[in-house]
Design a protein around this motif. Structure first.
Motif, PDB file in Angstrom:
ATOM      1  N   GLU A 192       0.984  -1.135   0.016  1.00 39.78           N
ATOM      2  CA  GLU A 192      -0.054  -0.071  -0.024  1.00 39.78           C
ATOM      3  C   GLU A 192       0.614   1.468   0.055  1.00 39.78           C
ATOM      4  OE1 GLU A 192      -3.423   0.088   2.585  1.00 39.78           O
ATOM      5  OE2 GLU A 192      -2.881  -1.910   3.368  1.00 39.78           O
ATOM      6  N   VAL A 193       0.110   2.540  -0.370  1.00 38.01           N
ATOM      7  CA  VAL A 193       0.838   3.613  -0.324  1.00 38.01           C
ATOM      8  C   VAL A 193       0.923   3.974   1.314  1.00 38.01           C
ATOM      9  CG1 VAL A 193       0.847   6.139  -0.766  1.00 38.01           C
ATOM     10  CG2 VAL A 193       0.156   4.362  -2.365  1.00 38.01           C
ATOM     11  N   ILE A 194       2.085   4.220   2.168  1.00 37.17           N
ATOM     12  CA  ILE A 194       2.004   4.389   3.330  1.00 37.17           C
ATOM     13  C   ILE A 194       1.710   5.917   3.267  1.00 37.17           C
ATOM     14  CG2 ILE A 194       3.334   4.547   5.455  1.00 37.17           C
ATOM     15  CD1 ILE A 194       2.440   1.774   4.401  1.00 37.17           C
ATOM     16  N   GLY A 195       2.417   6.756   2.748  1.00 39.22           N
ATOM     17  CA  GLY A 195       2.387   8.333   2.740  1.00 39.22           C
ATOM     18  C   GLY A 195       3.219   8.996   1.884  1.00 39.22           C
ATOM     19  N   ILE A 196       3.138  10.239   1.978  1.00 39.19           N
ATOM     20  CA  ILE A 196       4.430  11.054   0.807  1.00 39.19           C
ATOM     21  C   ILE A 196       5.014  11.831   2.125  1.00 39.19           C
ATOM     22  CG2 ILE A 196       2.911  10.928  -0.995  1.00 39.19           C
ATOM     23  CD1 ILE A 196       1.763  13.559  -0.367  1.00 39.19           C
ATOM     24  N   GLU A 197       5.975  12.638   1.746  1.00 33.71           N
ATOM     25  CA  GLU A 197       6.898  13.535   2.213  1.00 33.71           C
ATOM     26  C   GLU A 197       7.338  14.441   1.278  1.00 33.71           C
ATOM     27  OE1 GLU A 197      11.252  13.645   4.519  1.00 33.71           O
ATOM     28  OE2 GLU A 197      10.506  11.623   4.525  1.00 33.71           O
ATOM     29  N   LEU A 198       6.691  15.640   1.347  1.00 32.82           N
ATOM     30  CA  LEU A 198       7.256  16.895   0.496  1.00 32.82           C
ATOM     31  C   LEU A 198       8.631  17.225   0.787  1.00 32.82           C
ATOM     32  CD1 LEU A 198       4.019  19.040   1.264  1.00 32.82           C
ATOM     33  CD2 LEU A 198       4.467  17.719  -0.679  1.00 32.82           C
ATOM     34  N   ASN A 199       9.303  17.617  -0.457  1.00 32.77           N
ATOM     35  CA  ASN A 199      10.400  18.141  -0.475  1.00 32.77           C
ATOM     36  C   ASN A 199      10.759  19.403   0.673  1.00 32.77           C
ATOM     37  OD1 ASN A 199      12.468  20.161  -1.335  1.00 32.77           O
ATOM     38  ND2 ASN A 199      13.142  18.339  -2.451  1.00 32.77           N
ATOM     39  N   LYS A 200      11.696  19.209   1.531  1.00 35.98           N
ATOM     40  CA  LYS A 200      11.839  20.103   2.640  1.00 35.98           C
ATOM     41  C   LYS A 200      11.943  21.711   2.105  1.00 35.98           C
ATOM     42  CE  LYS A 200      12.806  16.580   6.167  1.00 35.98           C
ATOM     43  NZ  LYS A 200      13.750  16.463   7.164  1.00 35.98           N
ATOM     44  N   THR A 201      12.810  21.776   1.089  1.00 29.70           N
ATOM     45  CA  THR A 201      13.017  23.189   0.611  1.00 29.70           C
ATOM     46  C   THR A 201      12.200  23.626  -0.375  1.00 29.70           C
ATOM     47  OG1 THR A 201      14.461  22.126  -1.026  1.00 29.70           O
ATOM     48  CG2 THR A 201      15.507  22.599   1.137  1.00 29.70           C
ATOM     49  N   GLN A 202      11.561  22.684  -1.218  1.00 28.21           N
ATOM     50  CA  GLN A 202      10.743  23.310  -2.097  1.00 28.21           C
ATOM     51  C   GLN A 202       9.784  22.409  -2.710  1.00 28.21           C
ATOM     52  OE1 GLN A 202      12.326  24.761  -6.115  1.00 28.21           O
ATOM     53  NE2 GLN A 202      11.298  26.450  -6.045  1.00 28.21           N
ATOM     54  N   PRO A 203       8.758  22.104  -2.200  1.00 28.01           N
ATOM     55  CA  PRO A 203       7.580  21.063  -2.220  1.00 28.01           C
ATOM     56  C   PRO A 203       7.051  21.011  -3.635  1.00 28.01           C
ATOM     57  CG  PRO A 203       6.749  22.505  -0.573  1.00 28.01           C
ATOM     58  CD  PRO A 203       8.141  23.001  -0.733  1.00 28.01           C
ATOM     59  N   TYR A 204       6.869  22.440  -4.021  1.00 21.48           N
ATOM     60  CA  TYR A 204       6.216  22.677  -5.318  1.00 21.48           C
ATOM     61  C   TYR A 204       6.556  24.023  -6.017  1.00 21.48           C
ATOM     62  CZ  TYR A 204       2.348  25.478  -3.758  1.00 21.48           C
ATOM     63  OH  TYR A 204       1.697  26.411  -3.129  1.00 21.48           O
ATOM     64  N   GLU A 205       6.540  24.116  -7.225  1.00 22.95           N
ATOM     65  CA  GLU A 205       7.048  25.236  -8.079  1.00 22.95           C
ATOM     66  C   GLU A 205       6.136  25.624  -9.134  1.00 22.95           C
ATOM     67  OE1 GLU A 205      10.952  26.580 -10.755  1.00 22.95           O
ATOM     68  OE2 GLU A 205      10.893  24.831 -10.019  1.00 22.95           O
ATOM     69  N   LEU A 206       5.436  26.681  -9.062  1.00 24.00           N
ATOM     70  CA  LEU A 206       4.745  27.216 -10.098  1.00 24.00           C
ATOM     71  C   LEU A 206       5.557  27.548 -11.465  1.00 24.00           C
ATOM     72  CD1 LEU A 206       1.866  28.094 -11.075  1.00 24.00           C
ATOM     73  CD2 LEU A 206       2.330  30.511 -10.258  1.00 24.00           C
ATOM     74  N   TYR A 207       5.814  26.386 -12.427  1.00 19.64           N
ATOM     75  CA  TYR A 207       6.536  26.527 -13.280  1.00 19.64           C
ATOM     76  C   TYR A 207       6.347  27.753 -14.284  1.00 19.64           C
ATOM     77  CZ  TYR A 207       9.437  25.043 -17.390  1.00 19.64           C
ATOM     78  OH  TYR A 207      10.419  25.019 -18.419  1.00 19.64           O
TER      79      TYR A 207
END
Length: 203
Positions: free
Chosen positions: A121-136
């Motif tokens: 199963e999918v246990i979970g996710i861990e976002l990137n600590k410095t930049q989880p997402y970027e508006l490209y």
């Protein structure tokens, strides 16, 4: 004089409104009246406390591009040309795969055991600590003024959904199994160096 007095008396409510407006405008300009922001309030309720038997066998570092385009639709018949608004987001996170229940261990004789692994199963996710997402990128057509802006929060939520991670889980089943075998072999051979293990999966 009588004419002026008559006008003032007949239009007195207008003067009251104007005087009130000037009073409040003067008050805000001088800082007499200020907007009072209320305190943020929150409440929470613990629904349950439960022992967890989760074991993570594989971490997958993922960089995913998610995009969406909105258009202005005319009477439900067609999209208005050059009315598109588009946003592209780059997500960076670690997806964790493993099991959420204990494996079944069966003895097959002295030092011999069969380990049946439960469904991965999918246990979970861990976002990137410095930049989880970027508006490209964001873009819009010449006639996009009436088009609704793309909800970037919705894009992030969709990209991180369990449904999306399940696709990666299916792609890495062999890697998860190899990691699981190594995990239990290392763990149990520390107790019994002569142990022989056979593994079964339900995936």
């Amino acid at each position: 004089m009588k004419t002026v007095k008559k006008i003032l008396l007949s239009k007195i409510y207008v003067w009251i409104v104007l005087a009130t407006a000037v009073f409040f405008a003067f008050g805000y300009a001088k800082g007499v009246f200020r907007s009072n922001e209320g305190d943020v309030q929150s409440s929470s309720v613990v629904q349950y406390v439960k022992d967890a038997e989760e074991v993570v066998f594989l971490n997958a570092g993922i960089e995913k591009i998610v995009s969406k385009e909105n258009n202005t639709n005319v009477f439900g018949l067609f999209n208005l040309p050059a009315s598109q608004k588009k946003s592209i987001i780059v997500l960076k996170y670690i997806a964790k795969f493993g099991i959420k229940s204990a494996p079944k261990i069966t003895s097959n004789g002295e030092h011999k055991y069969t380990i049946t692994l439960p469904k991965y199963e999918v246990i979970g996710i861990e976002l990137n600590k410095t930049q989880p997402y970027e508006l490209y990128d964001t873009s819009g057509g010449l006639l996009s003024l009436s088009t609704e802006d793309v909800d970037t929060g919705e894009l992030v939520s969709k990209g991180l959904s369990t449904k999306e991670q399940t696709k990666y889980l299916k792609a890495y089943v062999k890697d998860i199994t190899a990691s699981a075998k190594n995990y239990y072999a290392t763990l149990l051979k520390g107790v019994d160096p002569d142990i022989e293990l056979t593994f079964k999966t339900t995936n």
